[in-house]
Scaffold this motif. Structure first.
Motif, PDB file in Angstrom:
ATOM      1  N   PHE A  76       0.873  -1.107  -0.006  1.00 53.66           N
ATOM      2  CA  PHE A  76       0.201   0.087  -0.062  1.00 53.66           C
ATOM      3  C   PHE A  76       0.729   1.154   0.138  1.00 53.66           C
ATOM      4  CE2 PHE A  76      -2.463  -3.409   2.056  1.00 53.66           C
ATOM      5  CZ  PHE A  76      -3.628  -3.391   1.384  1.00 53.66           C
ATOM      6  N   ARG A  77       0.403   2.226  -0.611  1.00 46.23           N
ATOM      7  CA  ARG A  77       1.135   3.477  -0.601  1.00 46.23           C
ATOM      8  C   ARG A  77       0.149   4.605  -0.106  1.00 46.23           C
ATOM      9  NH1 ARG A  77       5.382   4.933  -4.308  1.00 46.23           N
ATOM     10  NH2 ARG A  77       5.087   2.972  -5.030  1.00 46.23           N
ATOM     11  N   ASP A  78       0.737   5.025   1.207  1.00 44.60           N
ATOM     12  CA  ASP A  78      -0.337   6.231   1.596  1.00 44.60           C
ATOM     13  C   ASP A  78      -0.243   7.680   1.161  1.00 44.60           C
ATOM     14  OD1 ASP A  78       2.016   7.254   2.468  1.00 44.60           O
ATOM     15  OD2 ASP A  78       1.638   6.714   4.602  1.00 44.60           O
ATOM     16  N   ILE A  79      -0.818   8.502   1.338  1.00 44.97           N
ATOM     17  CA  ILE A  79      -0.807  10.020   0.953  1.00 44.97           C
ATOM     18  C   ILE A  79       0.297  10.687   0.657  1.00 44.97           C
ATOM     19  CG2 ILE A  79      -1.872  12.241   1.195  1.00 44.97           C
ATOM     20  CD1 ILE A  79      -4.326  11.056   2.253  1.00 44.97           C
ATOM     21  N   LYS A  80       1.355  10.358   1.705  1.00 44.13           N
ATOM     22  CA  LYS A  80       2.610  10.779   1.592  1.00 44.13           C
ATOM     23  C   LYS A  80       3.586  10.156   0.578  1.00 44.13           C
ATOM     24  CE  LYS A  80       2.378  12.662   6.409  1.00 44.13           C
ATOM     25  NZ  LYS A  80       2.722  12.761   7.828  1.00 44.13           N
ATOM     26  N   GLY A  81       3.065   9.057   0.409  1.00 43.53           N
ATOM     27  CA  GLY A  81       4.074   8.302  -0.638  1.00 43.53           C
ATOM     28  C   GLY A  81       4.881   7.251  -0.013  1.00 43.53           C
ATOM     29  N   ILE A  82       4.569   6.921   1.250  1.00 41.95           N
ATOM     30  CA  ILE A  82       5.158   5.938   2.116  1.00 41.95           C
ATOM     31  C   ILE A  82       4.527   4.410   1.567  1.00 41.95           C
ATOM     32  CG2 ILE A  82       5.816   5.093   4.386  1.00 41.95           C
ATOM     33  CD1 ILE A  82       5.755   7.936   5.114  1.00 41.95           C
TER      34      ILE A  82
END
Length: 121
Positions: free
Chosen positions: A113-119
């Protein structure tokens, strides 16, 4: 009923037998406990204290403790789990195994998964 008069002897005997069967703890002075553990019979007889209502439970607790101590308490093993799939005799080996399994690439990543911050995780 207790205190009743019976006109026939057979009725009185029948009533008394039924009363004894329904209330055995009034007429016995011992309690008999029995269990079969791993193919071995374990029995015990305790004297009944009619004046103490919790006497039966106390005797049962004594019997259970005796059986547990005899068959199970002395045979316990202290083992340590590495939280993945291994059991060890000491905590040092379990922790070492856990660290090796975590640091080695033994996990299959099924989802990323990639969150909003790109992590990515």
């Amino acid at each position: 009923m207790l205190g009743n008069l019976f006109t026939e002897r057979e009725k009185a005997i029948k009533y008394l037998k039924e009363y004894i069967i329904k209330n055995p703890s009034i007429f016995i002075n011992t309690r008999y406990f029995y269990i079969n553990v791993m193919g071995k019979n374990e029995t015990d007889i305790f004297a009944v204290n009619i004046d103490d209502p919790s006497d039966g439970q106390k005797n049962l607790d004594k019997f259970v403790k005796k059986v547990f101590d005899k068959y199970f308490a002395t045979f316990g093993l202290d083992l340590y789990f590495d939280e993945i799939d291994g059991w060890f005799n000491n905590s040092i080996d379990a922790v070492k195994s856990m660290q090796e399994k975590i640091t080695n690439d033994q996990f299959i990543i099924k989802y990323k998964f990639r969150d909003i911050k790109g992590i990515e995780w």
